[in-house]
Design an enzyme around this catalytic site. Structure first.
Site, PDB file in Angstrom:
ATOM      1  N   GLU A 109      45.061  34.129  40.672  1.00 16.23           N
ATOM      2  CA  GLU A 109      46.843  34.380  40.230  1.00 16.23           C
ATOM      3  C   GLU A 109      47.575  35.128  40.711  1.00 16.23           C
ATOM      4  OE1 GLU A 109      44.682  32.119  37.280  1.00 16.23           O
ATOM      5  OE2 GLU A 109      44.704  34.172  38.253  1.00 16.23           O
ATOM      6  N   TYR A 121      47.261  37.809  51.003  1.00 11.62           N
ATOM      7  CA  TYR A 121      46.371  36.053  50.948  1.00 11.62           C
ATOM      8  C   TYR A 121      46.901  35.144  51.475  1.00 11.62           C
ATOM      9  CZ  TYR A 121      46.883  38.725  46.557  1.00 11.62           C
ATOM     10  OH  TYR A 121      45.666  40.323  45.725  1.00 11.62           O
TER      11      TYR A 121
END
Length: 151
Positions: A109, A121
């Site tokens: 998260e 990411y």
């Protein structure tokens, strides 16, 4: 600029260095006891530290590996070395370790406002997976769930 960075498995002896970064990076930092438990009790936990050539901890990444899945619990880099690729190095090492343990899916998260982390990411092939509403208890900010599947 850092010349050499060593990425290695975290030990209990690293907790003081990790705590400095944790407290600097997060509005609700984990406690010493939480890290001790991760290092000594949680059989699924695996933490990586980034260390400069003077032996100083400059970043860390934690994950839980359960069967063939991994979940990134936290990633942080010391303020004075941000933007030098340490976070990417930590994530690449976490991915390497996870794959070595036959993990096929990694998730995490990230705050919806943290576009720098989201871009990192995505660079590592993570995809958007959904929103967790009010996930962050300090300000009720939503979390973006991201995941990557290893071939």
């Amino acid at each position: 600029m850092i010349d050499t960075v060593l990425y290695r498995k975290m030990t209990v002896a690293d907790i003081d260095g990790v705590l400095k970064i944790e407290e600097e990076a997060f509005s609700l930092p984990w406690t010493r006891d939480a890290f001790v438990q991760e290092m000594t009790t949680n059989l699924h936990a695996y933490y990586i530290v980034a260390e400069n050539d003077q032996g100083q901890i400059i970043g860390f990444c934690g994950m839980w590996m359960i069967i063939d899945e991994s979940h990134i619990t936290n990633v942080a880099v010391a303020e004075q070395v941000k933007g030098q690729g340490i976070g990417e190095g930590l994530m690449r090492e976490a991915i390497r370790v996870a794959r070595e343990h036959e993990v096929v899916l990694m998730s995490l998260e990230v705050r919806v406002s943290n576009t720098i982390a989201q871009n990192l990411y995505r660079k590592l092939d993570f995809k958007n997976g959904g929103i967790r509403k009010g996930y962050y208890t300090d300000n009720q900010e939503n979390a973006l769930v991201m995941w990557v599947e290893f071939k």
